[in-house]
Enzyme design. Sequence first.
Site, short mmCIF file in Angstrom:
data_model
loop_
_atom_site.label_atom_id
_atom_site.label_comp_id
_atom_site.label_asym_id
_atom_site.label_seq_id
_atom_site.Cartn_x
_atom_site.Cartn_y
_atom_site.Cartn_z
CB SER A 184 13.25 1.10 -3.56
OG SER A 184 12.75 0.95 -4.71
CG HIS A 236 11.18 4.10 -1.69
ND1 HIS A 236 10.90 5.48 -1.27
CD2 HIS A 236 11.56 4.22 -3.11
CE1 HIS A 236 11.49 6.36 -2.23
NE2 HIS A 236 11.65 5.50 -3.14
CG ASP A 284 11.08 4.09 -6.41
OD1 ASP A 284 11.19 4.90 -6.18
OD2 ASP A 284 11.75 3.08 -6.02
CG MET A 334 9.74 5.48 -12.15
SD MET A 334 11.20 4.72 -12.81
CE MET A 334 12.02 4.49 -11.06
CG HIS A 352 10.46 8.73 -5.31
ND1 HIS A 352 11.76 8.23 -5.74
CD2 HIS A 352 10.40 9.86 -6.01
CE1 HIS A 352 12.43 9.04 -6.09
NE2 HIS A 352 11.62 10.10 -6.31
CG MET A 396 10.61 9.47 -9.65
SD MET A 396 11.89 7.84 -9.57
CE MET A 396 10.66 7.11 -8.61
CG MET A 419 16.15 11.92 -6.51
SD MET A 419 15.67 10.29 -5.92
CE MET A 419 16.49 8.99 -7.20
N GLY A 436 15.03 6.86 -12.26
CA GLY A 436 14.66 5.93 -13.17
C GLY A 436 15.02 4.63 -13.15
CG PHE A 437 16.73 2.75 -15.13
CD1 PHE A 437 15.83 2.01 -15.73
CD2 PHE A 437 17.11 4.02 -15.41
CE1 PHE A 437 15.46 2.09 -16.86
CE2 PHE A 437 16.56 4.29 -16.86
CZ PHE A 437 15.72 3.37 -17.36
CG ASP A 491 15.40 6.79 -3.90
OD1 ASP A 491 16.15 5.74 -4.15
OD2 ASP A 491 14.44 7.04 -4.34
C1 DX5 Z 1 15.22 5.23 -8.66
C2 DX5 Z 1 14.50 4.93 -7.53
C3 DX5 Z 1 15.13 4.37 -6.42
C4 DX5 Z 1 15.50 3.01 -6.67
C5 DX5 Z 1 16.88 3.08 -5.76
O1 DX5 Z 1 14.86 6.19 -9.61
O2 DX5 Z 1 13.87 6.00 -6.95
O3 DX5 Z 1 14.04 4.29 -5.22
O4 DX5 Z 1 14.83 1.81 -6.67
O5 DX5 Z 1 17.53 1.57 -6.20
P1 DX5 Z 1 18.91 1.45 -5.55
O6 DX5 Z 1 18.87 1.28 -4.37
O7 DX5 Z 1 19.13 -0.02 -6.43
O8 DX5 Z 1 19.78 2.36 -6.19
ZN ZN Z 2 12.75 6.09 -5.10
#
Ligand code: DX5
Ligand code: ZN
Length: 229
Positions: free
Chosen positions: A8, A33, A35, A37, A66, A68, A137, A142-143, A176
């Site tokens: 990611s 990947h 993300d 948001m 992905h 969100m 998930m 979010g982070f 994830d």
């Molecule tokens: C979180 C994201 C993830 C994130 C995972 O909301 O969907 O893809 O980048 O990060 P790590 O691997 O650090 O948990």
């Molecule tokens: Zn993700």
Amino acid sequence: MTVRIAPSILSADFASLGRAVEAVERGGADFIHVDVMDGHFVPNITIGVPVVQSLKRIASVPLDVHLMITNPDRYIESFAEAGAAMISVHVEVLKHLHRTVHAIKALGVKAGVVLNPATPVALIEDIAADVDYVLVMSVNPGFGGQTFISRSESKVADVRLALDRAGNQAAPIEIDGGIDTRTVGRVVAAGARILVAGSAIFNSPDPERATRDLKAAAARALPASATTR
Ligand code: DX5
Ligand code: ZN
């Protein structure tokens, strides 16, 4: 089914995304990947269509997008045109999930549905036959850099049962959140076959090597019987 790694880029340096992608590809990344948001569905705002377009020009592996966001239906076509090979949408925001999944597929893109940690597996029972993959998930979205929620292991196993019951043995489970060399064994044993990892790869001094190490750890955890899944 082998285990595939989807780094990611959320935890990468956004000023050098090209170099980040090259590094993880050298390390054996199977997907990138991405993300997306919107600051509504999740508290954070990240990247959108133009970045996917740029990534598409430089990435050799497929882009796994992905979403969100609260209104994925509005953006699916743009992300498909930008070069997404896979698009996943959260069941929590979609009233007409069947329509959305088929709209993604009609664009020639693999369609995934995503379950938040507190969302029951039962919500995907009636779409399980139609999806190309399910994303579980293992943190609240979010982070990056959050702690893996242990309950996700049994969730992966339950999703596998739901997919198998629906006759969709071909659809892999992606996971994830909080995936690293310590958690990887448990999730692979539970049935996860696409592993997203952000901070474990990009917060390491050597993302290429971190990708390779995670992939090797995942392969070691693959049950000998898992040749068809
Ligand atoms: C979180 C994201 C993830 C994130 C995972 O909301 O969907 O893809 O980048 O990060 P790590 O691997 O650090 O948990
Ligand atoms: Zn993700």
